[in-house]
Structure formats: C-alpha cells, structure tokens
Design an enzyme around this catalytic site. Structure first.
Site, short mmCIF file in Angstrom:
data_model
loop_
_atom_site.label_atom_id
_atom_site.label_comp_id
_atom_site.label_asym_id
_atom_site.label_seq_id
_atom_site.Cartn_x
_atom_site.Cartn_y
_atom_site.Cartn_z
CB VAL A 147 -0.96 0.01 1.22
CG1 VAL A 147 -0.21 -0.03 2.54
CG2 VAL A 147 -1.90 1.21 1.18
CB SER A 148 0.93 4.30 0.31
OG SER A 148 1.27 5.65 0.16
CD1 TRP A 149 8.09 5.07 0.54
CD2 TRP A 149 8.03 2.99 1.36
NE1 TRP A 149 9.39 4.66 0.75
CE2 TRP A 149 9.38 3.39 1.25
CE3 TRP A 149 7.74 1.71 1.85
CZ2 TRP A 149 10.44 2.55 1.61
CZ3 TRP A 149 8.80 0.88 2.21
CH2 TRP A 149 10.12 1.30 2.09
CB THR A 154 1.02 2.23 -4.83
OG1 THR A 154 2.41 2.48 -4.71
CG2 THR A 154 0.77 1.24 -5.97
#
Length: 286
Positions: A101-103, A127
């Site tokens: 998730v994301s980073w 992301t």
C-alpha cells in the site's frame, strides 16, 4: 494483533520486528507478503490480515518504524527486497502473493520485478510508479510531511480528511479513531531513510515486462495518490486490472474494508491463467 506471532529477528544484517499470521496453518492459498506505507507500523494494516483468515500473512516494520530499531546506514529497494526474500526463506516460503500500500506498493512492484520466481500475483493499493507520478493535493503533502500527524492526535483528527480524502458516511469517526489509535510514530532517522529509499526510483521502464497478474486498487478521492497514477499502472502492466472505490481516499483499505477485501479475494482466488500454469510448470521443471 490477535493471532499474530510477533518476533524480533536478525534478517540480512538488520533487526526487524516481524508479524506472521497462520503460516503454520494448512491452506489452499499462498501466504501474503505485505509491504506497508511510509512510516506505518504493522498494527496499521493488521486488520487486513485479520479479515482474511483463510491465508497466511507476513509483514515487518521497516528499519526505524514501529518497533524495528533505527537503520545504521541508508538502504534502497534492492536491499530491502533482498531482505524480504531472506525473511521468506527463513520461514520456508518459496512463493507468495505480494501486496503493498502506498510507499509499500512501490516496494511490492520492486520485489516482484527483482524476485519473480517468489511472486505469484501482485496487489497494488493506492500507489504509484515512483518518481514519475501524478502528484497529489499540495495541502495533503504539507500535512503528510508534518511529524505532528504521528504524535499529535488533535492534529491528525483535524487534518484527517485533507490527508486521507473521503470517508464513508457511516462509521467515519470510528474509522478515524481506530486508525489513529494504531499508529506509532517512526523515528526521525527511520522516516528520512524511508524517503531516501525511493528517491529517484521509478518502475515505469520495467512495468511492460511485468508478467505477473496484477490487481491495482485506487480511491477516487485520494488526495495523496490521485487515481491517475492507477490508470498509468494499468496502462503499463500487461496483465493488470484496475478497481476503483467511489468516495475512497488514501485509506480506502480501512474505510471501504469490506469492498476492498472482496476485491482482493476475488483476484487472489481466481483460477490460474494458462500463462501462469505454463510458468509454474517451467518453474517446477527447473
């Protein structure tokens, strides 16, 4: 974290706090290797592991986040993907479904590219393809960079919508309180080293060569990672599909939990394609 076995282990020359769910449980499903968002501790995403009791999960606090000690020297995606592969080997796992998730979605992309034999399917949540991304709301980024979001509950509560976008109409307050209660601030060095890790990194040139079945999940009201980034990933990854969540912000995995889990289950439980079966047969014969 009900059901998790939490340990501190030396992996790849680093001490990491590791959480494992149900890895010793017989299952028809591969375990999930999960990469978390920047500065986030295991507890922030533990509800996802709890919501999918039919499969094992493994995740770890990055150096300087959660309860993993500060990193001594900087690291990069190559090093941390190798470290994750060493962790999997320690648990006797030679193949997993990879999720981030994301980073952590960027880390998941890198892991799948660096360790394709260990990766079956890839799930990318809120992301981007790295530095070559469509930027989010500047107001969200300035709040995101403010360390008070970790240590000042009032600051986090006040700016929660700016930081994370839309919330579901029912239960929004509960989502916010539950999320804030699970956060533990990273150390200053841990946070800076995580930022440095992805500095200058992009997956874009390699994505057309990504052979893994990939699910891309994006919130339509994400202030930090706009939906356009998911559309870029969808256009660049050959065997990918894009699922969006109306009213979902950066934390749609939390605010739209039931819909998110249903989408992940549908993707991971789908029968292997002919290409996947052929790759598995080739891998088994090697």
């Amino acid at each position: 974290m009900d059901g998790a076995v939490v340990t501190m282990e030396q992996v790849g020359g680093r001490t990491l706090r590791i959480a494992a769910w149900r890895l010793d449980m017989p299952s028809d499903h591969l375990p999930v290797l999960f990469f978390n968002g920047i500065g986030a501790n295991i507890e922030a995403v533990a509800p996802l592991a709890a919501a999918m009791p039919e499969r094992g999960f493994i995740m770890f606090d990055m150096p300087g986040t959660g309860e993993s000690p500060d990193p001594v020297v900087p690291y990069n995606p190559f090093i941390m993907s190798w470290t994750a592969s060493q962790l999997l080997a320690r648990y006797g796992l030679d193949r997993v479904d990879v999720m981030g998730v994301s980073w952590g979605g960027a880390m998941a992309q890198h892991f799948a590219l660096q360790h394709p034999r260990m990766t079956r399917r890839l799930t990318l949540i809120a992301t981007t393809p790295g530095i070559l991304m469509v930027p989010g709301n500047p107001a969200a980024f300035t709040k995101m960079a403010d360390p008070r979001r970790y240590v000042d509950p009032d600051f986090m509560a006040k700016h929660f919508k700016t930081l994370y976008g839309g919330l579901t109409a029912s239960g929004g307050t509960d989502h916010k309180a539950n999320h804030i209660s699970r956060l533990k601030p990273p150390s200053p060095r841990g946070y800076v080293y995580q930022l440095m890790c992805m500095m200058g990194w992009t997956s874009l040139p390699a994505l057309p060569f990504m052979k893994k079945e990939t699910l891309i999940m994006m919130g339509e009201d994400d202030q930090i990672v706009p939906l356009a980034n998911g559309k870029i990933l969808k256009a660049m990854i050959p065997n990918s599909r894009l699922v969006t969540f109306a009213g979902g912000g950066h934390l749609f995995l939390l605010t739209h939990a039931d819909e998110s889990v249903a989408a992940i289950r549908e993707f991971l439980d789908a029968p292997d394609t002919a290409k996947e079966r052929a790759r598995q047969a080739k891998r088994a014969a090697a």
